[in-house]
Enzyme design. Structure first.
Site, PDB file in Angstrom:
ATOM      1  N   TYR A  33       0.780  -1.078   0.061  1.00 58.30           N
ATOM      2  CA  TYR A  33       0.153   0.023   0.286  1.00 58.30           C
ATOM      3  C   TYR A  33       0.778   1.121   0.071  1.00 58.30           C
ATOM      4  O   TYR A  33       1.920   1.074   0.060  1.00 58.30           O
ATOM      5  CB  TYR A  33      -0.828  -0.216   1.092  1.00 58.30           C
ATOM      6  CG  TYR A  33      -0.370   0.300   2.524  1.00 58.30           C
ATOM      7  CD1 TYR A  33      -0.717   1.804   3.106  1.00 58.30           C
ATOM      8  CD2 TYR A  33       0.468  -0.451   3.375  1.00 58.30           C
ATOM      9  CE1 TYR A  33       0.085   2.166   4.248  1.00 58.30           C
ATOM     10  CE2 TYR A  33       1.082  -0.042   4.552  1.00 58.30           C
ATOM     11  CZ  TYR A  33       0.829   0.951   4.967  1.00 58.30           C
ATOM     12  OH  TYR A  33       1.417   1.512   6.016  1.00 58.30           O
ATOM     13  N   ARG A  52       8.123   4.120  -4.930  1.00 57.97           N
ATOM     14  CA  ARG A  52       8.169   3.233  -3.617  1.00 57.97           C
ATOM     15  C   ARG A  52       7.176   1.898  -4.079  1.00 57.97           C
ATOM     16  O   ARG A  52       7.392   0.824  -3.769  1.00 57.97           O
ATOM     17  CB  ARG A  52       8.157   3.746  -2.376  1.00 57.97           C
ATOM     18  CG  ARG A  52       8.298   2.741  -1.368  1.00 57.97           C
ATOM     19  CD  ARG A  52       8.401   3.126   0.018  1.00 57.97           C
ATOM     20  NE  ARG A  52       6.976   4.096   0.280  1.00 57.97           N
ATOM     21  CZ  ARG A  52       6.642   4.973   1.433  1.00 57.97           C
ATOM     22  NH1 ARG A  52       7.667   5.022   2.493  1.00 57.97           N
ATOM     23  NH2 ARG A  52       5.431   5.313   1.368  1.00 57.97           N
ATOM     24  N   ARG A 100      -7.385 -20.898  -1.998  1.00 56.94           N
ATOM     25  CA  ARG A 100      -6.302 -20.593  -0.771  1.00 56.94           C
ATOM     26  C   ARG A 100      -5.184 -21.530  -0.976  1.00 56.94           C
ATOM     27  O   ARG A 100      -5.486 -22.934  -1.063  1.00 56.94           O
ATOM     28  CB  ARG A 100      -6.943 -20.913   0.599  1.00 56.94           C
ATOM     29  CG  ARG A 100      -6.057 -20.438   1.670  1.00 56.94           C
ATOM     30  CD  ARG A 100      -6.789 -20.632   3.102  1.00 56.94           C
ATOM     31  NE  ARG A 100      -6.160 -20.091   3.966  1.00 56.94           N
ATOM     32  CZ  ARG A 100      -4.935 -20.320   4.864  1.00 56.94           C
ATOM     33  NH1 ARG A 100      -4.560 -21.666   4.444  1.00 56.94           N
ATOM     34  NH2 ARG A 100      -4.461 -19.711   5.610  1.00 56.94           N
ATOM     35  N   LYS A 148       6.671  -1.944   1.805  1.00 55.68           N
ATOM     36  CA  LYS A 148       5.273  -1.300   2.547  1.00 55.68           C
ATOM     37  C   LYS A 148       4.225  -2.368   2.554  1.00 55.68           C
ATOM     38  O   LYS A 148       3.270  -2.038   1.552  1.00 55.68           O
ATOM     39  CB  LYS A 148       5.168   0.124   1.736  1.00 55.68           C
ATOM     40  CG  LYS A 148       4.274   0.766   2.860  1.00 55.68           C
ATOM     41  CD  LYS A 148       4.110   2.205   2.428  1.00 55.68           C
ATOM     42  CE  LYS A 148       3.239   3.168   3.090  1.00 55.68           C
ATOM     43  NZ  LYS A 148       3.696   3.395   4.537  1.00 55.68           N
ATOM     44  N   GLU A 180      11.975   2.214  14.374  1.00 57.57           N
ATOM     45  CA  GLU A 180      11.230   3.178  13.708  1.00 57.57           C
ATOM     46  C   GLU A 180       9.744   3.205  14.728  1.00 57.57           C
ATOM     47  O   GLU A 180       9.567   2.420  15.421  1.00 57.57           O
ATOM     48  CB  GLU A 180      10.863   3.184  12.265  1.00 57.57           C
ATOM     49  CG  GLU A 180      10.174   1.738  12.010  1.00 57.57           C
ATOM     50  CD  GLU A 180      10.130   1.403  10.423  1.00 57.57           C
ATOM     51  OE1 GLU A 180       9.897   2.458   9.815  1.00 57.57           O
ATOM     52  OE2 GLU A 180       9.924   0.295  10.044  1.00 57.57           O
ATOM     53  N   LEU A 204      11.253   1.062   6.998  1.00 54.77           N
ATOM     54  CA  LEU A 204      10.794   1.558   5.698  1.00 54.77           C
ATOM     55  C   LEU A 204      11.338   2.665   5.108  1.00 54.77           C
ATOM     56  O   LEU A 204      11.760   3.735   6.025  1.00 54.77           O
ATOM     57  CB  LEU A 204       9.137   1.980   5.854  1.00 54.77           C
ATOM     58  CG  LEU A 204       8.411   2.424   4.561  1.00 54.77           C
ATOM     59  CD1 LEU A 204       8.172   1.143   3.940  1.00 54.77           C
ATOM     60  CD2 LEU A 204       6.969   2.973   5.114  1.00 54.77           C
TER      61      LEU A 204
END
Length: 284
Positions: A33, A52, A100, A148, A180, A204
């Site tokens: 995301y 990114r 799945r 991310k 972080e 990140l």
């Protein structure tokens, strides 16, 4: 009032937006995301977020379902359709729906979803005047924090730990060193030097981080990119975080220890001012 959202090529009222129960983002957190800020109806640092996003997809060997130009057009359409003056645009891409199985499906069709959040006065957050209080917690996330991904359960737990402790957020630590924040990059200032953890798989690669460090160097501020300990942080003159939604936000207390005189420091205040001024100039 209902928002207009974007799902797999369609603009829809949020009530009509759905994805499959077999989507791998739901089953495996197999997705990435981005969050892009909007100020004055314009997008901040869109190119950085798009770059990114492409990196995250490549690291997960996930196909990109949309070109950068089309992605920008979708962002702009959602900002316009929802009347966003100040706010955020969230983008999420997953590997898509398949029965799945831990193994990736062959030739997947990714799911892409975007939506907005209105945040009036985003750049005028009163917390910037008083500063944040943070606690420290052990970093228990997976090892590829440079991607991310939508694997955000532990950061969510961290924010709840901070809330329970009467703090605003948590800084995560590994072997005594700060990695972080739960949704932001962390910095301390000592004797005028800005110190923040070096890039690697442990953190990140923040888009706001990159811009702020560039602006700091242009302003002749000294910057060190290295790991720093929690003890160092508690003895710092000041501290702050950066993220797409908070920009530059001062930190005034860590684990109950006040930094400096317990108020936002001059470096954080100046960097916030510079970041907002410069980012507005290049917003699209």
């Amino acid at each position: 009032m209902s928002r207009t959202v974007y799902v797999n090529g369609e603009y829809l009222p949020e009530e009509q937006a759905t994805v499959s129960i077999f989507d791998r983002g739901f089953l495996f957190a197999d997705g990435v995301y981005e969050v892009t800020s909007v100020i004055g109806g314009k997008l901040l640092d869109f190119d950085g977020h798009a770059a990114r996003l492409e990196r995250s997809l490549n690291e997960l060997e996930m196909p990109n379902p949309i070109s950068r130009d089309d992605l920008l057009a979708v962002h702009r359409e959602l900002v316009s359709a929802n009347g966003i003056e100040d706010g955020l645009v969230y983008l999420q891409i997953t590997r898509g729906a398949a029965d799945r199985d831990f193994a990736y499906p062959e030739d997947p069709t990714p799911t892409i979803v975007l939506f907005t959040q209105a945040k009036p006065g985003l750049a005028d957050n009163p917390k910037a005047q008083t500063g944040m209080k943070v606690i420290s917690i052990e970093d228990q996330r997976w090892g590829r924090r440079d991607i991310k991904t939508v694997q955000l359960l532990y950061p969510s737990m961290g924010k709840m730990m901070a809330k329970a402790a009467g703090a605003d957020d948590a800084w995560m630590t590994e072997e005594g060193h700060v990695t972080e924040g739960t949704s932001n990059n962390a910095y301390i200032v000592k004797d005028g030097t800005i110190i923040t953890r070096h890039l690697g798989t442990e953190i990140l690669h923040g888009i706001t981080r990159a811009a702020v460090l560039r602006f700091a160097k242009e302003a002749q501020m000294k910057v060190e990119e290295r790991a720093f300990t929690l003890d160092e942080a508690k003895e710092a003159d000041e501290a702050f975080i950066t993220s797409a939604s908070t920009f530059v936000m001062p930190v005034v207390e860590i684990d109950g220890t006040a930094l400096g005189d317990g108020t936002p420091g001059p470096v954080a205040r100046r960097l916030r001012e510079i970041y907002l001024d410069e980012s507005r100039k290049t917003a699209v």
